[in-house]
Design a protein around this motif. Structure first.
Motif, PDB file in Angstrom:
ATOM      1  N   LEU A 196       5.980   3.673  11.297  1.00  0.00           N
ATOM      2  CA  LEU A 196       5.332   4.413  10.215  1.00  0.00           C
ATOM      3  C   LEU A 196       6.263   4.604   9.024  1.00  0.00           C
ATOM      4  O   LEU A 196       5.805   4.659   7.877  1.00  0.00           O
ATOM      5  N   SER A 243       6.303   1.310   7.239  1.00  0.00           N
ATOM      6  CA  SER A 243       4.989   1.191   6.602  1.00  0.00           C
ATOM      7  C   SER A 243       4.910   2.069   5.361  1.00  0.00           C
ATOM      8  O   SER A 243       4.318   1.679   4.351  1.00  0.00           O
ATOM      9  N   TYR A 296      -3.659   7.132   1.223  1.00  0.00           N
ATOM     10  CA  TYR A 296      -2.581   6.834   2.171  1.00  0.00           C
ATOM     11  C   TYR A 296      -2.176   8.078   2.947  1.00  0.00           C
ATOM     12  O   TYR A 296      -1.970   8.020   4.167  1.00  0.00           O
ATOM     13  N   ALA A 338      -2.381   8.191   6.958  1.00  0.00           N
ATOM     14  CA  ALA A 338      -1.137   8.382   7.713  1.00  0.00           C
ATOM     15  C   ALA A 338      -1.157   9.691   8.493  1.00  0.00           C
ATOM     16  O   ALA A 338      -0.663   9.755   9.625  1.00  0.00           O
ATOM     17  N   LEU A 373      -4.113   1.540   8.620  1.00  0.00           N
ATOM     18  CA  LEU A 373      -2.868   1.834   7.917  1.00  0.00           C
ATOM     19  C   LEU A 373      -2.253   0.571   7.340  1.00  0.00           C
ATOM     20  O   LEU A 373      -1.610   0.605   6.281  1.00  0.00           O
ATOM     21  N   GLY A 428      -8.005   1.771   4.873  1.00  0.00           N
ATOM     22  CA  GLY A 428      -6.745   1.464   4.212  1.00  0.00           C
ATOM     23  C   GLY A 428      -6.830   0.300   3.249  1.00  0.00           C
ATOM     24  O   GLY A 428      -5.924   0.112   2.420  1.00  0.00           O
ATOM     25  N   ASN A 441     -10.415   6.700   9.315  1.00  0.00           N
ATOM     26  CA  ASN A 441     -10.007   5.300   9.241  1.00  0.00           C
ATOM     27  C   ASN A 441     -11.162   4.320   9.272  1.00  0.00           C
ATOM     28  O   ASN A 441     -10.967   3.148   8.950  1.00  0.00           O
TER      29      ASN A 441
END
Length: 334
Positions: free
Chosen positions: A171, A174, A200, A204, A242, A250, A321
């Protein structure tokens, strides 16, 4: 991070420091807001029961103190050389942000944090430096430093996460990769990077909340966790979202930035950002394939499988998501 009164007070002071920096009209007030934000986050990071968060808080304090010192030093150069002062301020803010090539502290600090602190580091702690960078007057030096930092962050964020099995480091890299998209968006349109940052932060946070609910810190925890197949699918789709895979949520902010970059003729930078996104999707897919193919080992005589109840983070993560899947049907209805 239990919700004790002093933790809540530090969290409110942290948010107040970020808002003070964003709404300030001078660099002195912005520096005060950054310091308030820093000193409020250190108690939230440290822990008496574990040395890793304490070590991470010390690293974070040293890096942020160095960035603040550079901002104070650059303020003395404002009258002598304004362009050089803006360049040094932009570099200090990029250091505070954790953008490449000043990124080496970010994965190490993330590795020592629990998921609630990691959520704050990935979202709220990036607000003030990002807004202050967008407030800078874009001279040639400042423009070049932000552009080079964006290109470097895209490459480092993609290549750094390939061999990682720690979910927190995945993460973090990312986040560095997503930072490159936001920095490029700052050079084109101020509204687009805010939309990207909001989406984002939402995605996240949902992913980290799911990992926190299952107490997963390494990818082996996802494979061996005693969770339902539904929860495992949610974690896989959350990672795809993500990474920016269409048609998940995303992909929507990246789609917006791609259109802005094509309009502004940023073709070479767009090629690098898209290639880095493909690399991030590669290691997400490689990790999730092992999670699908390998199931939790159980005894043959254990006929009844026990799964813990699904926490509230699972429907929240799936809703955040997967709402991108509804957009094509909504467009058809319009």
């Amino acid at each position: 991070m239990p919700f004790s009164p002093h933790k809540i007070s530090f969290l409110l002071a942290l948010i107040s420091g970020a808002l003070l920096s964003i709404s300030s009209s001078s660099w002195f007030t912005a520096w005060i807001g950054l310091e308030l934000n820093l000193m409020s986050f250190i108690p939230l990071m440290s822990s008496k029961k574990n040395q890793l968060p304490t070590e991470a808080s010390l690293k974070y304090f040293l890096i942020q103190a160095l960035g603040s010192a550079i901002i104070i030093l650059s303020s003395t150069l404002t009258l002598l050389h304004p362009k050089l002062a803006l360049l040094s301020i932009s570099l200090a803010l990029l250091l505070k942000l954790g953008a490449a090539p000043f990124h080496s502290w970010f994965p190490q600090v993330m590795e020592g944090l629990n998921w609630p602190q990691a959520i704050i580091l990935m979202t709220i702690q990036k607000l003030a430096p990002m807004f202050l960078i967008s407030y800078l007057s874009m001279s040639l030096y400042t423009y070049s430093s932000i552009f080079l930092a964006a290109i470097t962050s895209a490459s480092v964020g993609a290549l750094g996460g390939i061999n990682q099995t720690s979910l927190r480091k995945i993460l973090s890299y990312s986040s560095i990769n997503h930072m490159s998209w936001m920095l490029i968006a700052m050079l084109i349109n101020e509204t687009s990077w805010m939309v990207y940052f909001f989406l984002y932060a939402l995605i996240a946070t949902s992913v980290a909340l799911y990992f926190s609910s299952t107490q997963s810190y390494f990818f082996a925890h996802l494979i061996n966790s005693n969770t339902t197949p539904h929860s495992k699918i949610i974690s896989i789709l959350s990672l795809y979202s993500l990474g920016g895979m269409p048609p998940f949520s995303g992909f929507i902010p990246k789609w917006i930035i791609v259109q802005e970059m094509i309009t502004a003729s940023f073709f070479l930078a767009l090629l690098i950002l898209l290639a880095s996104s493909l690399v991030t999707l590669y290691f997400y897919i490689r990790l999730t394939l092992s999670s699908i193919s390998v199931s939790c080992p159980q005894s043959k005589w254990n006929l009844v499988s026990f799964y813990p109840p699904i926490s509230i983070s699972s429907p929240v993560s799936s809703m955040v998501n997967l709402f991108g899947l509804l957009i094509p049907s909504a467009l058809l209805m319009i």
